[in-house]
Scaffold this motif. Structure first.
Motif, PDB file in Angstrom:
ATOM      1  N   MET A 123       0.833  -1.204   0.000  1.00 49.63           N
ATOM      2  CA  MET A 123       0.000   0.000   0.000  1.00 49.63           C
ATOM      3  C   MET A 123       0.870   1.257   0.000  1.00 49.63           C
ATOM      4  O   MET A 123       0.604   2.223  -0.735  1.00 49.63           O
ATOM      5  CB  MET A 123      -0.911  -0.008   1.225  1.00 49.63           C
ATOM      6  N   SER A 124       1.937   1.254   0.815  1.00 50.91           N
ATOM      7  CA  SER A 124       2.840   2.398   0.877  1.00 50.91           C
ATOM      8  C   SER A 124       3.563   2.611  -0.442  1.00 50.91           C
ATOM      9  O   SER A 124       3.763   3.750  -0.871  1.00 50.91           O
ATOM     10  CB  SER A 124       3.861   2.203   2.004  1.00 50.91           C
ATOM     11  N   VAL A 125       3.969   1.515  -1.090  1.00 51.33           N
ATOM     12  CA  VAL A 125       4.652   1.623  -2.391  1.00 51.33           C
ATOM     13  C   VAL A 125       3.737   2.305  -3.410  1.00 51.33           C
ATOM     14  O   VAL A 125       4.140   3.230  -4.127  1.00 51.33           O
ATOM     15  CB  VAL A 125       5.082   0.233  -2.891  1.00 51.33           C
ATOM     16  N   ILE A 126       2.479   1.844  -3.487  1.00 53.81           N
ATOM     17  CA  ILE A 126       1.526   2.422  -4.442  1.00 53.81           C
ATOM     18  C   ILE A 126       1.316   3.908  -4.143  1.00 53.81           C
ATOM     19  O   ILE A 126       1.360   4.757  -5.046  1.00 53.81           O
ATOM     20  CB  ILE A 126       0.179   1.672  -4.391  1.00 53.81           C
ATOM     21  N   ALA A 127       1.093   4.225  -2.868  1.00 54.20           N
ATOM     22  CA  ALA A 127       0.832   5.615  -2.492  1.00 54.20           C
ATOM     23  C   ALA A 127       2.017   6.513  -2.811  1.00 54.20           C
ATOM     24  O   ALA A 127       1.852   7.631  -3.324  1.00 54.20           O
ATOM     25  CB  ALA A 127       0.481   5.691  -1.007  1.00 54.20           C
ATOM     26  N   MET A 128       3.242   6.044  -2.520  1.00 49.49           N
ATOM     27  CA  MET A 128       4.421   6.885  -2.722  1.00 49.49           C
ATOM     28  C   MET A 128       4.686   7.165  -4.198  1.00 49.49           C
ATOM     29  O   MET A 128       5.219   8.218  -4.549  1.00 49.49           O
ATOM     30  CB  MET A 128       5.645   6.219  -2.079  1.00 49.49           C
ATOM     31  N   ILE A 129       4.337   6.248  -5.080  1.00 52.92           N
ATOM     32  CA  ILE A 129       4.509   6.504  -6.512  1.00 52.92           C
ATOM     33  C   ILE A 129       3.724   7.755  -6.921  1.00 52.92           C
ATOM     34  O   ILE A 129       4.213   8.601  -7.684  1.00 52.92           O
ATOM     35  CB  ILE A 129       4.043   5.290  -7.345  1.00 52.92           C
ATOM     36  N   PHE A 130       2.508   7.898  -6.383  1.00 51.15           N
ATOM     37  CA  PHE A 130       1.660   9.028  -6.761  1.00 51.15           C
ATOM     38  C   PHE A 130       1.945  10.286  -5.934  1.00 51.15           C
ATOM     39  O   PHE A 130       1.823  11.405  -6.446  1.00 51.15           O
ATOM     40  CB  PHE A 130       0.183   8.638  -6.615  1.00 51.15           C
ATOM     41  N   LEU A 131       2.305  10.112  -4.660  1.00 48.37           N
ATOM     42  CA  LEU A 131       2.450  11.269  -3.780  1.00 48.37           C
ATOM     43  C   LEU A 131       3.837  11.907  -3.821  1.00 48.37           C
ATOM     44  O   LEU A 131       3.975  13.103  -3.522  1.00 48.37           O
ATOM     45  CB  LEU A 131       2.131  10.862  -2.329  1.00 48.37           C
ATOM     46  N   SER A 132       4.861  11.147  -4.161  1.00 52.15           N
ATOM     47  CA  SER A 132       6.228  11.677  -4.095  1.00 52.15           C
ATOM     48  C   SER A 132       6.469  12.895  -4.987  1.00 52.15           C
ATOM     49  O   SER A 132       7.287  13.751  -4.641  1.00 52.15           O
ATOM     50  CB  SER A 132       7.241  10.573  -4.432  1.00 52.15           C
TER      51      SER A 132
ATOM     52  N   ILE B 242       4.555  15.466  -5.499  1.00 53.28           N
ATOM     53  CA  ILE B 242       3.752  16.644  -5.167  1.00 53.28           C
ATOM     54  C   ILE B 242       4.634  17.867  -4.915  1.00 53.28           C
ATOM     55  O   ILE B 242       4.506  18.899  -5.577  1.00 53.28           O
ATOM     56  CB  ILE B 242       2.857  16.360  -3.941  1.00 53.28           C
ATOM     57  N   ASP B 243       5.529  17.778  -3.931  1.00 54.07           N
ATOM     58  CA  ASP B 243       6.341  18.946  -3.563  1.00 54.07           C
ATOM     59  C   ASP B 243       7.382  19.319  -4.613  1.00 54.07           C
ATOM     60  O   ASP B 243       7.516  20.496  -4.962  1.00 54.07           O
ATOM     61  CB  ASP B 243       7.011  18.715  -2.204  1.00 54.07           C
ATOM     62  N   PRO B 244       8.156  18.341  -5.139  1.00 56.04           N
ATOM     63  CA  PRO B 244       9.217  18.754  -6.069  1.00 56.04           C
ATOM     64  C   PRO B 244       8.751  19.067  -7.485  1.00 56.04           C
ATOM     65  O   PRO B 244       9.447  19.760  -8.214  1.00 56.04           O
ATOM     66  CB  PRO B 244      10.162  17.539  -6.072  1.00 56.04           C
ATOM     67  N   VAL B 245       7.583  18.561  -7.909  1.00 57.25           N
ATOM     68  CA  VAL B 245       7.193  18.716  -9.317  1.00 57.25           C
ATOM     69  C   VAL B 245       5.845  19.418  -9.461  1.00 57.25           C
ATOM     70  O   VAL B 245       5.749  20.515 -10.029  1.00 57.25           O
ATOM     71  CB  VAL B 245       7.151  17.349 -10.038  1.00 57.25           C
ATOM     72  N   PHE B 246       4.776  18.792  -8.965  1.00 58.04           N
ATOM     73  CA  PHE B 246       3.437  19.282  -9.270  1.00 58.04           C
ATOM     74  C   PHE B 246       3.149  20.656  -8.682  1.00 58.04           C
ATOM     75  O   PHE B 246       2.663  21.546  -9.377  1.00 58.04           O
ATOM     76  CB  PHE B 246       2.383  18.274  -8.787  1.00 58.04           C
ATOM     77  N   PHE B 247       3.422  20.837  -7.388  1.00 59.51           N
ATOM     78  CA  PHE B 247       3.057  22.110  -6.776  1.00 59.51           C
ATOM     79  C   PHE B 247       3.869  23.293  -7.295  1.00 59.51           C
ATOM     80  O   PHE B 247       3.297  24.360  -7.556  1.00 59.51           O
ATOM     81  CB  PHE B 247       3.124  22.032  -5.252  1.00 59.51           C
ATOM     82  N   PRO B 248       5.195  23.176  -7.463  1.00 58.36           N
ATOM     83  CA  PRO B 248       5.904  24.323  -8.046  1.00 58.36           C
ATOM     84  C   PRO B 248       5.348  24.720  -9.419  1.00 58.36           C
ATOM     85  O   PRO B 248       5.140  25.906  -9.700  1.00 58.36           O
ATOM     86  CB  PRO B 248       7.346  23.814  -8.142  1.00 58.36           C
ATOM     87  N   ALA B 249       5.092  23.721 -10.290  1.00 58.14           N
ATOM     88  CA  ALA B 249       4.548  24.024 -11.614  1.00 58.14           C
ATOM     89  C   ALA B 249       3.130  24.590 -11.515  1.00 58.14           C
ATOM     90  O   ALA B 249       2.762  25.535 -12.232  1.00 58.14           O
ATOM     91  CB  ALA B 249       4.547  22.756 -12.475  1.00 58.14           C
ATOM     92  N   TYR B 250       2.344  24.032 -10.622  1.00 53.77           N
ATOM     93  CA  TYR B 250       0.953  24.466 -10.445  1.00 53.77           C
ATOM     94  C   TYR B 250       0.897  25.912  -9.948  1.00 53.77           C
ATOM     95  O   TYR B 250       0.183  26.755 -10.502  1.00 53.77           O
ATOM     96  CB  TYR B 250       0.278  23.517  -9.454  1.00 53.77           C
ATOM     97  N   LEU B 251       1.662  26.216  -8.908  1.00 51.51           N
ATOM     98  CA  LEU B 251       1.618  27.548  -8.315  1.00 51.51           C
ATOM     99  C   LEU B 251       2.225  28.600  -9.236  1.00 51.51           C
ATOM    100  O   LEU B 251       1.744  29.731  -9.307  1.00 51.51           O
ATOM    101  CB  LEU B 251       2.327  27.535  -6.954  1.00 51.51           C
TER     102      LEU B 251
ATOM    103  N   PRO C 140      11.326   6.934  -7.332  1.00 49.03           N
ATOM    104  CA  PRO C 140      11.825   7.540  -8.579  1.00 49.03           C
ATOM    105  C   PRO C 140      10.886   7.363  -9.768  1.00 49.03           C
ATOM    106  O   PRO C 140      10.897   8.185 -10.691  1.00 49.03           O
ATOM    107  CB  PRO C 140      13.157   6.820  -8.801  1.00 49.03           C
ATOM    108  N   VAL C 141      10.075   6.292  -9.780  1.00 53.80           N
ATOM    109  CA  VAL C 141       9.136   6.087 -10.890  1.00 53.80           C
ATOM    110  C   VAL C 141       8.142   7.236 -10.949  1.00 53.80           C
ATOM    111  O   VAL C 141       7.863   7.809 -12.023  1.00 53.80           O
ATOM    112  CB  VAL C 141       8.408   4.741 -10.737  1.00 53.80           C
ATOM    113  N   GLY C 142       7.592   7.593  -9.785  1.00 50.33           N
ATOM    114  CA  GLY C 142       6.653   8.710  -9.740  1.00 50.33           C
ATOM    115  C   GLY C 142       7.298  10.025 -10.129  1.00 50.33           C
ATOM    116  O   GLY C 142       6.708  10.839 -10.857  1.00 50.33           O
ATOM    117  N   LEU C 143       8.535  10.240  -9.659  1.00 53.73           N
ATOM    118  CA  LEU C 143       9.229  11.489  -9.974  1.00 53.73           C
ATOM    119  C   LEU C 143       9.532  11.598 -11.465  1.00 53.73           C
ATOM    120  O   LEU C 143       9.396  12.670 -12.064  1.00 53.73           O
ATOM    121  CB  LEU C 143      10.527  11.570  -9.168  1.00 53.73           C
ATOM    122  N   LEU C 144       9.945  10.479 -12.084  1.00 50.62           N
ATOM    123  CA  LEU C 144      10.257  10.506 -13.512  1.00 50.62           C
ATOM    124  C   LEU C 144       9.003  10.665 -14.364  1.00 50.62           C
ATOM    125  O   LEU C 144       9.037  11.304 -15.419  1.00 50.62           O
ATOM    126  CB  LEU C 144      10.992   9.218 -13.904  1.00 50.62           C
TER     127      LEU C 144
END
Length: 406
Positions: free
Chosen positions: A218-227, A229-238, A349-353
Motif C-alpha cells: 500500500m505504501s509503495v503504491i501511495a508513494m509513486i503518486f504522492l512523491s 507533489i512537492d518537487p514537481v506538481f506544486f511548483p509548476a501548479y503555483l 523515482p518512478v513517480g518522480l520521472l
C-alpha cells in the motif's frame, strides 16, 4: 515519553534545516542550482540502503545505542562541512560525499526511534497508538518548522553557522534519549545469526506476514503518486497560477499544519476507531481533496484545501506504525521497520520521472487528478486487501518465524 518525542523533534528538525542550509551554501560557493540539485540527490540512495541494511544493527546493538550513535555520527558529518569549508574550501564532490555519509545514518536513526515507541508505551502505560500519533505529530512539526527556522537562521547567521546549530540539536537529542528513555537490552537471538542473514530475516518476515506485506505494498503504491507533489506538481501548479512565492509557501506549509491537526485528533479517538476503515477513509478523502486542486481555487481556497487534505492524511502514519509494531517480535523490530521504510520508497523515482511528462503534456492541474486517482486506488486496495483486514486483529505466528507479538 516526552524525552523521546523531544529527541525525535530535534533530530527531524535538524535534518530539515540541514536540507535547506546545504544547498544554500553550495549556491553561495558555486552559483549553480544544478550542482545544488545533484548534491541534494546524493542523499537518496544511501538513505534507502541504510534503512534496510543499517537497521539490522538496532536489533543487534540495542535501540538506544543506535539512535544515539546515528545522531552523533550525523552531527559529525554536518560539522565536517563548515570545517572542511574553512580548511580546504568545499566543492560539489566533497559536499555530495558528506551529504551521502550523513544520509547513511538517517535511516537507522529514524527506525531506532520508532522502535523505541513500544518500549516507552509499556514503560509509561500510555496506549501505543497514542504514542505513535504524538510521534508522527512531532515528525510533522519538525519537518514543517525546519525550513522556516532555517530561513531565519540563514538570514541572521549564514548557512555555515546554521549548520553548527544543527550539530547542537543532534547532540541534545542524544542527551534526551540517553537519560530519558528506558534501555531494553537486545535479545540474544538477534546476535546468533550472521549480519546479512539477520537483514534477510527482517525482509522475509515482512514478506511473509500478511499485514506487513499488504501495508508495505500500500505504501509503495501511495508513494509513486504522492512523491512528486512537492518537487514537481506544486511548483509548476503555483507558478502557472502566478501565485507569489510568499503565498506559495503558505500553501505548502498548510499540508503539515493539517497533518498535525489530524494526527492529534486521531490520538484522542484512536482506540474507538477501526484502523482499517480509518486508513481507507483517510486515503480516499485525501485523494478527493488533492483532485479538487484541478478546479484552481483562489489562493486562500488552496490553503484551506491543503489543510483539509493534511487532516484527512493525519491518521495514516500513526496507523501504519502501530500495525507494524504490533505485528513484529521484539527482537526483529528494528530491522522490520527499516525494511518497510526502504521498500516503501523503492519505487519513488518512478513517480518522480513520470511526473514531468504529465505536467508538460497535460498541465499541472491535471496532475492532481492523477494523484487523486492514485490515492483512490490505494484506498480501494486498502479496503479490500485480505492482509489489511487483519490489521485490527491479534497477530498470528508467521510460518517458520517467531510469533509476532510485542
Amino acid at each position: 515519553m516526552w524525552c523521546l518525542l523531544g529527541a525525535t523533534g530535534l533530530s527531524v528538525m535538524g535534518n530539515s534545516i540541514v536540507a535547506m542550509a546545504l544547498p544554500w551554501l553550495i549556491l553561495q560557493r558555486t552559483g549553480s542550482a544544478t550542482i545544488a540539485g545533484v548534491v541534494g540527490s546524493a542523499a537518496v540512495l544511501p538513505g534507502l540502503l541504510s534503512a534496510m541494511f543499517g537497521s539490522a544493527l538496532i536489533d543487534r546493538l540495542g535501540r538506544k545505542l543506535v539512535s544515539n550513535g546515528a545522531d552523533v555520527l550525523s552531527a559529525l558529518a554536518v560539522a565536517a562541512v563548515p570545517i572542511m569549508d574553512v580548511l580546504v574550501g568545499i566543492d560539489a564532490a566533497l559536499m555530495a560525499l558528506l551529504v551521502a555519509i550523513g544520509a547513511t545514518f538517517d535511516g537507522p536513526g529514524m527506525a531506532a526511534r520508532e522502535s523505541l515507541r513500544p518500549d516507552v508505551a509499556k514503560h509509561s502505560g500510555i496506549p501505543l497508538v497514542k504514542i505513535n500519533a504524538w510521534g508522527e505529530t512531532v515528525d510533522s512539526l519538525g519537518a514543517f518548522g525546519g525550513p522556516a527556522v532555517a530561513g531565519v537562521l540563514i538570514g541572521i547567521m549564514g548557512p555555515a553557522n546554521t549548520l553548527w546549530l544543527t550539530v547542537g540539536m543532534f547532540l541534545l537529542a542524544v542527551l534526551l534519549v540517553w537519560f530519558g528513555v528506558p534501555r531494553v537490552p537486545p535479545r540474544p537471538q538477534a546476535r546468533e545469526e550472521s549480519y546479512l542473514r539477520s537483514v534477510r530475516t527482517g525482509l522475509v518476515f515482512v514478506l511473509r506476514d500478511p499485514v506487513l506485506r499488504s501495508v508495505t505494498l500500500m505504501s509503495v503504491i501511495a508513494m509513486i503518486f504522492l512523491s512528486p507533489i512537492d518537487p514537481v506538481f506544486f511548483p509548476a501548479y503555483l507558478q502557472g497560477e502566478q501565485v507569489s512565492p510568499a503565498l506559495a509557501g503558505l500553501v505548502l506549509a498548510a499540508f503539515p499544519v493539517g497533518t498535525v491537526i489530524g494526527s492529534l485528533a486521531y490520538g484522542v479517538v484512536a482506540e474507538k476507531l477501526s484502523m482499517r476503515i480509518t486508513l481507507s477513509a483517510g486515503l480516499l478523502l485525501a485523494g478527493v481533496g488533492l483532485a479538487l486542486f484541478v478546479l484552481t481555487p483562489p489562493v486562500y481556497g488552496m490553503i484551506a484545501l491543503a489543510v483539509a487534505v493534511g487532516i484527512a492524511a493525519g491518521p495514516l502514519n500513526p496507523i501504519m506504525a502501530t500495525g507494524l509494531q504490533q505485528r513484529t517480535p521484539d527482537h526483529l523490530r528494528g530491522r522490520v521497520i527499516g525494511t518497510v521504510v526502504a521498500l516503501s520508497g523503492a519505487l519513488t523515482p518512478v513517480g518522480l520521472l513520470a511526473a514531468g511528462p504529465v505536467v508538460d503534456g497535460f498541465g499541472a492541474p491535471f496532475g492532481f487528478v492523477v494523484i487523486g486517482a492514485g490515492c483512490a486506488l490505494t484506498a480501494l486496495y486498502c479496503f479490500f486487501s485480505k492482509g489489511i483486514r487483519q490489521i485490527d486483529s491479534e497477530p498470528q505466528p508467521s510460518p517458520g518465524l517467531p510469533s509476532a507479538t510485542v
